[in-house]
Scaffold this motif. Structure first.
Motif, mmCIF file in Angstrom:
data_model
loop_
_atom_site.group_PDB
_atom_site.id
_atom_site.type_symbol
_atom_site.label_atom_id
_atom_site.label_comp_id
_atom_site.label_asym_id
_atom_site.label_seq_id
_atom_site.Cartn_x
_atom_site.Cartn_y
_atom_site.Cartn_z
ATOM 1 N N VAL A 1 0.823 -1.212 0.000
ATOM 2 C CA VAL A 1 0.000 0.000 0.000
ATOM 3 C C VAL A 1 0.855 1.259 0.000
ATOM 4 O O VAL A 1 0.538 2.241 -0.678
ATOM 5 C CB VAL A 1 -0.965 -0.003 1.208
ATOM 6 N N GLU A 2 1.953 1.245 0.739
ATOM 7 C CA GLU A 2 2.822 2.425 0.797
ATOM 8 C C GLU A 2 3.389 2.749 -0.581
ATOM 9 O O GLU A 2 3.428 3.907 -0.989
ATOM 10 C CB GLU A 2 3.942 2.235 1.817
ATOM 11 N N GLN B 1 2.072 1.936 -3.442
ATOM 12 C CA GLN B 1 0.960 2.377 -4.288
ATOM 13 C C GLN B 1 0.660 3.866 -4.073
ATOM 14 O O GLN B 1 0.348 4.583 -5.024
ATOM 15 C CB GLN B 1 -0.277 1.519 -4.043
ATOM 16 N N LYS B 2 0.785 4.345 -2.841
ATOM 17 C CA LYS B 2 0.585 5.776 -2.560
ATOM 18 C C LYS B 2 1.669 6.609 -3.245
ATOM 19 O O LYS B 2 1.381 7.640 -3.855
ATOM 20 C CB LYS B 2 0.608 6.038 -1.055
ATOM 21 N N VAL B 3 2.911 6.159 -3.129
ATOM 22 C CA VAL B 3 4.029 6.866 -3.756
ATOM 23 C C VAL B 3 3.867 6.860 -5.277
ATOM 24 O O VAL B 3 4.043 7.885 -5.943
ATOM 25 C CB VAL B 3 5.383 6.232 -3.350
ATOM 26 N N GLU B 4 3.501 5.704 -5.812
ATOM 27 C CA GLU B 4 3.314 5.565 -7.258
ATOM 28 C C GLU B 4 2.234 6.530 -7.759
ATOM 29 O O GLU B 4 2.429 7.240 -8.749
ATOM 30 C CB GLU B 4 2.941 4.123 -7.588
ATOM 31 N N LYS B 5 1.109 6.589 -7.063
ATOM 32 C CA LYS B 5 0.010 7.479 -7.457
ATOM 33 C C LYS B 5 0.466 8.936 -7.438
ATOM 34 O O LYS B 5 0.198 9.698 -8.370
ATOM 35 C CB LYS B 5 -1.193 7.288 -6.529
ATOM 36 N N ASP B 6 1.187 9.319 -6.384
ATOM 37 C CA ASP B 6 1.673 10.687 -6.268
ATOM 38 C C ASP B 6 2.653 11.028 -7.395
ATOM 39 O O ASP B 6 2.581 12.107 -7.988
ATOM 40 C CB ASP B 6 2.328 10.908 -4.908
#
Length: 94
Positions: free
Chosen positions: A44-45, A47-52
């Motif tokens: 999940v961490e 995925q957050k970085v990837e989205k940003d």
């Protein structure tokens, strides 16, 4: 060369040297960018970085220890760069 360039690069930052580092030079130091690394769907961490990064791009360079090439800040940003076909990434050597 495909560079993931940071949008905020400080001019003459204290104790930092700006470089455009080849990801291949970091492979031995960061497990996530080694050729055999398999992304985990429950990371999940990341995925957050990837989205940003997809929405805003790379804001700040990663930080690497000059003496041994260890990534001190930015392992997930390195993983993103590898996943999306970048060969180099903005970095500060400390």
């Amino acid at each position: 060369m495909k560079l993931l360039k940071a949008s905020h690069i400080q001019k003459n930052p204290k104790r930092k040297v700006y470089v455009e580092m080849a990801l291949s030079d970091l492979v031995e130091k960061v497990n996530r960018i080694q050729p055999n690394y398999v992304e985990k769907p429950d990371d999940v961490e990341f995925q957050k970085v990837e989205k940003d990064l997809l929405e805003n791009g790379l804001t700040f360079p990663i930080e690497i220890r000059k003496s041994d090439g260890e990534v001190l800040q930015g392992k997930q940003r390195c993983q993103f760069a590898k996943k999306y076909g970048y060969t180099h990434i903005s970095a500060y050597l400390l």
